[in-house]
Design an enzyme around this catalytic site. Structure first.
Site, PDB file in Angstrom:
ATOM      1  N   HIS A 135      38.311  57.595  -3.859  1.00 28.13           N
ATOM      2  CA  HIS A 135      37.274  57.529  -2.818  1.00 28.13           C
ATOM      3  C   HIS A 135      36.619  58.884  -2.518  1.00 28.13           C
ATOM      4  O   HIS A 135      36.397  59.240  -1.359  1.00 28.13           O
ATOM      5  CB  HIS A 135      37.861  56.955  -1.524  1.00 28.13           C
ATOM      6  CG  HIS A 135      38.303  55.511  -1.644  1.00 28.13           C
ATOM      7  ND1 HIS A 135      37.797  54.635  -2.565  1.00 28.13           N
ATOM      8  CD2 HIS A 135      39.205  54.795  -0.908  1.00 28.13           C
ATOM      9  CE1 HIS A 135      38.381  53.443  -2.402  1.00 28.13           C
ATOM     10  NE2 HIS A 135      39.236  53.527  -1.412  1.00 28.13           N
ATOM     11  N   HIS A 209      33.370  49.861   2.813  1.00 27.43           N
ATOM     12  CA  HIS A 209      34.814  49.650   2.821  1.00 27.43           C
ATOM     13  C   HIS A 209      35.345  48.962   4.083  1.00 27.43           C
ATOM     14  O   HIS A 209      36.367  49.354   4.640  1.00 27.43           O
ATOM     15  CB  HIS A 209      35.515  51.002   2.609  1.00 27.43           C
ATOM     16  CG  HIS A 209      36.839  50.907   1.942  1.00 27.43           C
ATOM     17  ND1 HIS A 209      37.990  50.533   2.595  1.00 27.43           N
ATOM     18  CD2 HIS A 209      37.211  51.131   0.660  1.00 27.43           C
ATOM     19  CE1 HIS A 209      39.007  50.549   1.760  1.00 27.43           C
ATOM     20  NE2 HIS A 209      38.552  50.915   0.573  1.00 27.43           N
ATOM     21  N   GLU A 339      34.807  44.928  -2.161  1.00 28.42           N
ATOM     22  CA  GLU A 339      33.959  46.106  -2.347  1.00 28.42           C
ATOM     23  C   GLU A 339      33.183  46.010  -3.656  1.00 28.42           C
ATOM     24  O   GLU A 339      33.740  46.308  -4.719  1.00 28.42           O
ATOM     25  CB  GLU A 339      34.833  47.365  -2.402  1.00 28.42           C
ATOM     26  CG  GLU A 339      35.892  47.483  -1.337  1.00 28.42           C
ATOM     27  CD  GLU A 339      37.005  48.427  -1.800  1.00 28.42           C
ATOM     28  OE1 GLU A 339      36.717  49.439  -2.455  1.00 28.42           O
ATOM     29  OE2 GLU A 339      38.170  48.131  -1.521  1.00 28.42           O
TER      30      GLU A 339
END
Ligand code: BGC
Length: 374
Positions: A135, A209, A339
């Site tokens: 991420h 997210h 996602e």
């Protein structure tokens, strides 16, 4: 929220599914209100925006991480509930958020050993998830304060976040200008659009997210939610969740969600629980259905369409008693993420859709979350 209004909204949503801008008779315009959500330790102010439509949906987003803090949606009886996990105040977002509701980037998901090669040069990124990069690194897009501009335009309104990620930030090459726009409309659609450009070749893979619980955050497990994933294939991963490079058929496995199936029905057959990437059917680059999530208790349904090639379905396996909104404690499987994105570790998988963005090119991506009840 009146049930008849919701029925009208859903009917109009179905009728006008392809058009963003159709007149909605007799509905109030979408409104946006701005207020403070606190400040960082160095005094940088953080703002929140409340976006409200005419048919009972209200969301809150903030400039820290472009984070969706709350999303209130009516159930089948018209009763409103907040369907995303999160916190009441800014402080826990700064210190202990497992990426609740944020813009995730520059590269969402994992890059093996934090390493990739681009035009003959090897780049080493932070390894913040075991041996891997996750991420966007130690301080990804989720931990940055974004500029924001709100807008309203009759049947839709929202917030446009923008930010320059400087060359070398988190060791990624290139000055990357990114805009992420959240638009709520009177058909209960939340559209998230992403736009980016760069002055040097770099990687871009952006997603949203949110951890959803359609029965309401804090109401317990999502294992009874029914999930549909429009995907014939998924990308198997090793024990550290790095894709093997294979694309495997879901048929005959616990990864087959082509027919709506309770998440809990087969999760025990998957080591560690679901945290995988599905290759969505159809041509990427085109907005097409990815997933549907349905909660039989509340009657809430969430339909997700996206231009992205894949969707990561993460069943909240690592939630370990996070003290969330109100007195709520989020334990394992109390929320789930869907996602849309490019597959994990794409920079090291030459045959998969590329996540490289070059100067002169435009990164564009769109995901639409549509709420209804039945
Ligand atoms: C990943 C999980 C990870 C989580 C972090 C998800 O996108 O798939 O493996 O633990 O993000 O909160």
């Amino acid at each position: 929220m009146m049930r008849s209004t919701l029925v009208l909204a859903v009917a109009l949503m179905v009728l006008g599914a392809c058009s963003h801008r159709q007149t909605m008779p007799d509905l109030d315009p979408v409104t946006v209100q701005k207020s403070s959500f606190g400040a960082l330790a160095d005094g940088t102010p953080v703002e929140q925006y409340i976006v409200t439509n005419a048919v009972g949906v209200r969301l809150r987003v903030m400039t820290y991480g472009g984070t969706l803090i709350a999303l209130e949606v009516p159930d089948r009886d018209g009763k409103s509930g907040d369907v995303v996990l999160g916190f009441d105040t800014l402080e826990p977002y700064l210190t202990k958020s497992p990426y609740f509701g944020c813009i995730t980037g520059r590269y969402c998901n994992r890059i093996a050993n934090g390493r990739f090669e681009l035009d003959g040069k090897t780049h080493q990124l932070a390894t913040n998830n075991g041996p891997h990069h996750l991420h966007g690194g130690a301080k990804g897009f989720d931990k940055r304060v974004w500029k924001a501009l709100s807008f309203t335009d009759g049947d839709e309104g929202g917030v446009r976040f923008s930010r320059l990620s400087p060359n070398g930030e988190e060791n990624y090459p290139g000055n990357l200008h990114t805009t992420v726009t959240y638009t709520l409309d009177n058909r209960n659609r939340l559209r998230v659009t992403y736009d980016a450009f760069t002055d040097q070749a770099t990687l871009v893979n952006l997603t949203h997210h949110s951890y959803f619980n359609l029965a309401g955050e804090g109401s317990g497990s999502i294992l009874e939610h029914e999930l549909t994933l429009l995907a014939a294939r998924y990308t198997p991963a090793d024990a550290t969740l790095i894709t093997t490079g294979e694309e495997a058929a879901v048929a005959g496995t616990p990864f087959d969600f082509n027919a709506a199936t309770a998440i809990g029905a087969r999760i025990a057959q998957v080591e560690g629980g679901y945290d995988h990437n599905w290759v969505v059917d159809g041509d990427h680059g085109k907005l097409r259905p990815h997933a549907e999530l349905y909660d039989p208790k509340s009657g809430r349904a969430l339909h997700i369409a996206s231009t992205e090639p894949c969707v990561q379905f993460y069943a909240g396996n690592f939630l370990d008693g996070v003290a969330g909104k109100g007195e709520h404690v989020y334990a394992k499987n109390h929320g789930l993420c869907l996602e849309p994105q490019h597959a994990p570790d794409s920079p090291n998988k030459a045959d998969w859709p590329s996540t490289i963005l070059r100067p002169g090119e435009r990164y564009r991506s769109e995901t639409v979350f549509t709420f209804s009840t039945r």
